[in-house]
Scaffold this active site. Structure first.
Site, mmCIF file in Angstrom:
data_model
loop_
_atom_site.group_PDB
_atom_site.id
_atom_site.type_symbol
_atom_site.label_atom_id
_atom_site.label_comp_id
_atom_site.label_asym_id
_atom_site.label_seq_id
_atom_site.Cartn_x
_atom_site.Cartn_y
_atom_site.Cartn_z
ATOM 1 N N ARG A 64 0.848 -1.198 0.000
ATOM 2 C CA ARG A 64 0.000 0.000 0.000
ATOM 3 C C ARG A 64 0.881 1.245 0.000
ATOM 4 N NH1 ARG A 64 -5.133 1.092 1.301
ATOM 5 N NH2 ARG A 64 -5.458 -1.031 2.042
ATOM 6 N N ARG A 90 -10.206 2.789 -1.703
ATOM 7 C CA ARG A 90 -8.916 2.445 -1.080
ATOM 8 C C ARG A 90 -8.687 3.420 0.071
ATOM 9 N NH1 ARG A 90 -7.292 -2.360 -3.037
ATOM 10 N NH2 ARG A 90 -7.535 -2.386 -5.283
ATOM 11 N N LEU A 92 -6.206 5.774 1.820
ATOM 12 C CA LEU A 92 -4.949 6.432 1.471
ATOM 13 C C LEU A 92 -3.901 6.115 2.536
ATOM 14 C CD1 LEU A 92 -6.024 10.011 0.326
ATOM 15 C CD2 LEU A 92 -5.430 8.035 -1.110
ATOM 16 N N ASN A 106 -13.696 13.712 1.245
ATOM 17 C CA ASN A 106 -14.232 12.429 0.782
ATOM 18 C C ASN A 106 -15.749 12.461 0.839
ATOM 19 O OD1 ASN A 106 -14.452 9.688 0.094
ATOM 20 N ND2 ASN A 106 -14.397 9.058 2.248
ATOM 21 N N THR A 107 -16.378 11.852 -0.131
ATOM 22 C CA THR A 107 -17.843 11.700 -0.075
ATOM 23 C C THR A 107 -18.145 10.298 0.417
ATOM 24 O OG1 THR A 107 -17.986 10.809 -2.338
ATOM 25 C CG2 THR A 107 -18.173 13.202 -2.091
ATOM 26 N N HIS A 108 -19.200 10.202 1.246
ATOM 27 C CA HIS A 108 -19.546 8.892 1.787
ATOM 28 C C HIS A 108 -21.055 8.725 1.774
ATOM 29 C CE1 HIS A 108 -18.946 5.219 4.064
ATOM 30 N NE2 HIS A 108 -19.918 5.611 4.883
ATOM 31 N N SER A 135 -22.644 12.137 3.301
ATOM 32 C CA SER A 135 -21.738 13.004 4.057
ATOM 33 C C SER A 135 -20.542 13.399 3.200
ATOM 34 C CB SER A 135 -21.213 12.266 5.300
ATOM 35 O OG SER A 135 -22.262 11.796 6.113
ATOM 36 N N ASP A 140 -8.814 12.137 7.281
ATOM 37 C CA ASP A 140 -7.693 12.041 8.234
ATOM 38 C C ASP A 140 -7.148 10.612 8.135
ATOM 39 O OD1 ASP A 140 -9.721 11.771 11.281
ATOM 40 O OD2 ASP A 140 -9.428 10.399 9.595
ATOM 41 N N GLY A 142 -7.934 8.042 9.722
ATOM 42 C CA GLY A 142 -8.855 6.956 10.065
ATOM 43 C C GLY A 142 -9.717 6.560 8.883
ATOM 44 N N ASP A 144 -13.069 7.091 7.466
ATOM 45 C CA ASP A 144 -14.269 7.950 7.497
ATOM 46 C C ASP A 144 -14.459 8.611 8.860
ATOM 47 O OD1 ASP A 144 -15.880 5.428 5.484
ATOM 48 O OD2 ASP A 144 -14.885 7.277 4.840
HETATM 49 C C1 GRF Z 1 -20.274 6.969 -4.036
HETATM 50 O O1 GRF Z 1 -21.512 6.793 -3.351
HETATM 51 C C2 GRF Z 1 -19.176 7.210 -3.030
HETATM 52 O O2 GRF Z 1 -19.550 7.982 -1.911
HETATM 53 C C3 GRF Z 1 -18.879 5.802 -2.588
HETATM 54 O O3 GRF Z 1 -18.921 5.039 -3.787
HETATM 55 C C4 GRF Z 1 -19.812 5.684 -4.693
HETATM 56 C C5 GRF Z 1 -19.046 5.979 -5.947
HETATM 57 O O4 GRF Z 1 -19.957 6.186 -6.963
HETATM 58 N N1 GRF Z 1 -17.608 5.704 -1.928
HETATM 59 P P1 GRF Z 1 -19.421 6.803 -8.355
HETATM 60 O O5 GRF Z 1 -18.164 6.030 -8.703
HETATM 61 O O6 GRF Z 1 -19.150 8.256 -8.111
HETATM 62 O O7 GRF Z 1 -20.575 6.573 -9.291
#
Ligand code: GRF
Length: 192
Positions: A64, A90, A92, A106-108, A135, A140, A142, A144
């Site tokens: 990694r 992944r 980081l 990051n989007t979650h 979200s 960081d 961790g 999420d």
């Molecule tokens: C998104 O919901 C993201 O938050 C999550 O995986 C999905 C990725 O979707 N980690 P895309 O590749 O943007 O369509």
């Protein structure tokens, strides 16, 4: 103008939404490069919008950390002001977070701290939750666990599958992501 690099692993639909938002000359950010940890379909969106793209295949590296070092080298070449993880599946390595943090978000697809990790949508369904969310967080070391920059609830409907629920979450994710990037670019939101 905020120069943004986006990292993906999959379809990149959230990336595309950001690319489309950046087409507006009034939007204060632009995607200058898109990277992936594999030959992700979403890299095509970068090509469609004239942004550079690169792949650093995780499986081609012995560790990694070695993967992270090459990823950092590729990112460094673009001198991004902000790195957006949008569907990067992944973690980081610490060296990448150390170099580019705090300017990594990051989007979650969950209402953190609920349901962190790679299967947030599936986990919310499995838990029998009546609602989940989307979200945008600062990255960081961790999983999420970084500061929450924006989040919004999304209802879970009877009969929802992982696919149908994720499809309902993603538009919310995209809207939150576009707004957070705008606020960072405008200096209204400062990452520390
Ligand atoms: C998104 O919901 C993201 O938050 C999550 O995986 C999905 C990725 O979707 N980690 P895309 O590749 O943007 O369509």
């Amino acid at each position: 103008m905020l120069n943004v690099a986006v990292l993906i692993s999959g379809a990149g639909s959230n990336l595309r939404a950001l690319l489309e938002a950046a087409e507006d000359p009034a939007y204060p950010a632009r995607v200058i490069a898109v990277g992936a940890d594999r030959d992700a379909d979403g890299l095509q969106h970068a090509t469609d919008f004239g942004a550079a793209s690169f792949a650093v295949p995780f499986r081609a590296f012995s560790s990694r950390e070695a993967w992270g070092e090459e990823l950092a080298t590729q990112l460094r070449a673009w001198s991004p002001d902000l790195i957006v993880l949008s569907g990067l599946m992944r973690l980081l390595p610490a060296n990448v977070v150390a170099e580019f943090g705090p300017n990594i978000i990051n989007t979650h697809p969950a209402y953190l701290p609920e349901f962190p990790g790679a299967h947030g949508v599936r986990d919310a369904l499995a838990a029998g939750a009546s609602r989940t969310g989307a979200s945008v967080i600062q990255v960081d070391d961790g999983v999420d666990t970084g500061p929450i920059l924006a989040q919004e609830r999304v209802d879970i409907e009877p009969g929802d599958t992982e696919g149908s629920l994720h499809a309902r979450i993603k538009p919310v994710e995209r809207r939150l992501l576009i707004d957070v990037v705008r606020r960072i670019a405008a200096g209204d939101l400062v990452l520390t």
